[in-house]
Design a protein around this motif. Structure first.
Motif, short mmCIF file in Angstrom:
data_model
loop_
_atom_site.label_atom_id
_atom_site.label_comp_id
_atom_site.label_asym_id
_atom_site.label_seq_id
_atom_site.Cartn_x
_atom_site.Cartn_y
_atom_site.Cartn_z
N HIS A 12 0.86 -1.18 0.00
CA HIS A 12 0.00 0.00 0.00
C HIS A 12 0.90 1.24 0.00
CE1 HIS A 12 -3.18 2.77 1.02
NE2 HIS A 12 -4.07 1.81 1.20
N PRO A 13 1.52 1.57 -1.15
CA PRO A 13 2.49 2.67 -1.20
C PRO A 13 1.93 4.03 -0.78
CG PRO A 13 2.50 1.40 -3.24
CD PRO A 13 1.37 0.88 -2.41
N GLY A 14 0.64 4.18 -0.75
CA GLY A 14 0.03 5.45 -0.35
C GLY A 14 0.36 5.86 1.07
N VAL A 15 0.77 4.90 1.92
CA VAL A 15 1.10 5.25 3.30
C VAL A 15 2.35 6.13 3.35
CG1 VAL A 15 0.00 3.17 4.23
CG2 VAL A 15 2.47 3.18 3.84
N LEU A 16 3.11 6.16 2.28
CA LEU A 16 4.31 6.98 2.24
C LEU A 16 3.99 8.48 2.30
CD1 LEU A 16 7.32 6.56 2.15
CD2 LEU A 16 7.22 6.64 -0.33
N ARG A 17 2.75 8.83 2.00
CA ARG A 17 2.35 10.24 2.05
C ARG A 17 2.50 10.83 3.45
NH1 ARG A 17 -3.26 9.82 -1.05
NH2 ARG A 17 -2.94 7.65 -0.53
#
Length: 190
Positions: A27-32
């Motif tokens: 879930h790469p969006g957590v990098l935000r």
């Protein structure tokens, strides 16, 4: 009873860090949340916020997951990482073992069940938001939580990889410093 820290003690690494990496890969969006997380770490290092406040920001990435997804990730994470326990633990395991950890309860409950650990105390973190419900379960908080649950408990042996767990070592009859698969007597503890 025997009491154990978890990360670096039973589990080879830091389960919270490994879990974050596991989620990030799926879930790469957590990098935000990384800029806020880095800023919180800097404020913590500078003494401007406490550990609980810093970790609340670090775990805020959980907000980006859909309901139920955290538990799916937890199960999948331990499916992949259950093998990463130190071998020495199996030889010392007893039915009355207690695990006390600064990692979140929601993360450790599954693996403790798998290991047969009936009693686990850890940081109370909301898996939907990353918010802490009470202090980070670290240092003297570990002893407070142990005494709250077992007021008259006799801690025969305590195991940890970190000298920051001195308060628990102090209440144990014997304490061991974990160095990988090697156990050393706790410094200053007879």
């Amino acid at each position: 009873m025997n009491v154990y820290d978890f990360d670096g003690t039973i589990y080879r690494r830091d389960s919270s860090v490994d879990f974050y990496r596991f989620v990030l890969a799926r879930h790469p969006g957590v990098l935000r949340d990384a800029p806020r997380q880095v800023a919180a770490a800097v404020r913590y290092r500078a003494g401007r916020i406490d550990k609980t406040a810093m970790k609340t920001v670090l775990f805020s990435y959980l907000r980006r997951l859909r309901p139920g997804e955290v538990q799916e990730f937890v199960r999948a994470f331990w499916d992949a990482h259950e093998r990463d326990m130190h071998a020495w633990y199996a030889a010392h395991q007893r039915p009355d073992d207690v695990v006390i950890s600064a990692s979140p309860e929601f993360l450790l409950r599954d693996v403790c069940d798998r290991l047969g650990v009936r009693t686990m105390m850890a940081s109370r973190v909301d898996p939907r938001t990353g918010a802490f419900d009470g202090p980070n379960c670290h240092d003297v908080e570990k002893v407070r939580r142990l005494r709250e649950r077992f007021p008259d408990a006799r801690v025969e042996e305590f195991y940890s990889d970190s000298l920051s767990d001195q308060p628990l070592a102090d209440v144990a009859e014997r304490a061991w410093l974990v160095r990988g698969e090697r156990l050393e007597p706790w410094p200053g503890k007879a």
